[in-house]
Design a protein around this motif. Structure first.
Motif, PDB file in Angstrom:
ATOM      1  N   CYS A  31      10.842  30.962  17.412  1.00 14.68           N
ATOM      2  CA  CYS A  31       9.102  30.814  17.525  1.00 14.68           C
ATOM      3  C   CYS A  31       8.637  32.019  17.452  1.00 14.68           C
ATOM      4  CB  CYS A  31       8.740  30.246  18.725  1.00 14.68           C
ATOM      5  SG  CYS A  31       9.094  28.588  18.939  1.00 14.68           S
ATOM      6  N   TYR A  34       9.088  33.250  13.704  1.00 14.02           N
ATOM      7  CA  TYR A  34       8.518  31.654  12.856  1.00 14.02           C
ATOM      8  C   TYR A  34       6.543  33.044  13.143  1.00 14.02           C
ATOM      9  CZ  TYR A  34      11.622  28.490  12.236  1.00 14.02           C
ATOM     10  OH  TYR A  34      12.647  27.815  11.570  1.00 14.02           O
ATOM     11  N   SER A 125      17.161  27.073  13.291  1.00 16.43           N
ATOM     12  CA  SER A 125      17.384  25.919  14.406  1.00 16.43           C
ATOM     13  C   SER A 125      18.928  25.764  14.015  1.00 16.43           C
ATOM     14  CB  SER A 125      16.817  25.162  13.945  1.00 16.43           C
ATOM     15  OG  SER A 125      16.573  24.198  13.259  1.00 16.43           O
ATOM     16  N   SER A 150      10.469  24.483  17.211  1.00 13.94           N
ATOM     17  CA  SER A 150      10.279  25.839  16.119  1.00 13.94           C
ATOM     18  C   SER A 150       9.112  25.257  15.141  1.00 13.94           C
ATOM     19  CB  SER A 150      11.558  25.912  15.938  1.00 13.94           C
ATOM     20  OG  SER A 150      12.504  26.459  17.092  1.00 13.94           O
TER      21      SER A 150
END
Length: 241
Positions: A31, A34, A125, A150
């Motif tokens: 995260c 991202y 992931s 995510s």
């Protein structure tokens, strides 16, 4: 006397807060990565005159960072819809391979869970879940938490970037270079041997020659497919030797 009774298959635990927290703990590094990339994508999309709702729908329906960056760049350059669809399709074909690898650890799971799980698979992931499935006891609910948390961060960051983008001048902070920089980084991680370097060079040569000889945006799809095929053939011959 030996017990000849067949062993009962191990029951998968029901969803619980400890399992969800375990998944969240594994997802937070993803995260963190991202969020800035999603913001950059949103800003680029806004500067390409793509509305907020379209960015949101693209993140919800596609959820593929590289594919979305490519889509935004091709839309900004005026590429045809067919070229965009084919390019994103080829780039995201790797998801079929990742799903096949993870399916080994999700046997006997109902289709609704598999559909939700497959929707959230990304490179990051996949790497986290595969490592944990192999190295320790890892619940499918923890793995699902990694995927969907995510996903949530990616959607919110791309939408936020689109909203913020209207206040950022064109080219500020080097955002125009975000797409190029990201793919250079992704390419660098893939160059782990002679075959990979050769495939990258072949793709560059094919793309350049195709672009010069044949007008349009088909050089992206052509270079990707031809270079991947040639690289596969080279790898097989290398292994035989």
């Amino acid at each position: 006397m030996m017990d000849n009774k067949p062993q009962q298959p191990k029951k998968d635990p029901r969803p619980s807060m400890p399992l969800l927290r375990q998944g969240a703990g594994a997802a937070w590094p993803i995260c963190l990565g991202y969020f800035p990339v999603g913001l950059a994508l949103g800003v680029l999309a806004q500067q390409a005159s793509i509305p907020v709702w379209a960015v949101a729908m693209m993140s919800i329906l596609v959820f593929a960072g590289s594919g979305q960056f490519i889509c935004v760049a091709m839309l900004a350059s005026g590429a045809s819809i067919l070229a965009i669809i084919l390019t994103v399709f080829v780039v995201n074909l790797r998801h079929a391979l990742m799903s096949s690898a993870l399916a080994i650890h999700l046997q006997g799971v109902n289709r609704w869970f598999l559909s939700l799980f497959a929707y959230g698979i990304t490179d990051e992931s996949f790497a986290v879940n595969m490592t944990r499935f192999r190295d320790q006891e890892w619940s499918r609910w923890s793995a699902l938490t990694v995927n969907q948390l995510s996903n949530l961060v990616w959607i919110s960051s791309t939408v936020s970037g689109t909203v913020i983008g209207q206040f950022i001048p064109q080219g500020a902070f080097g955002i125009d270079y975000a797409l190029t920089g990201m793919f250079i980084c992704l390419l660098g991680y893939q160059l782990q041997g002679k075959i990979f370097v050769a495939t990258a060079l072949i793709a560059a040569v094919i793309a350049t020659l195709w672009y010069v000889v044949i007008p349009g945006d088909s050089y992206i799809v052509a270079a990707s497919m031809l270079a991947a095929t040639i690289g596969f053939i080279l790898k097989r011959r290398w292994r035989k030797k």
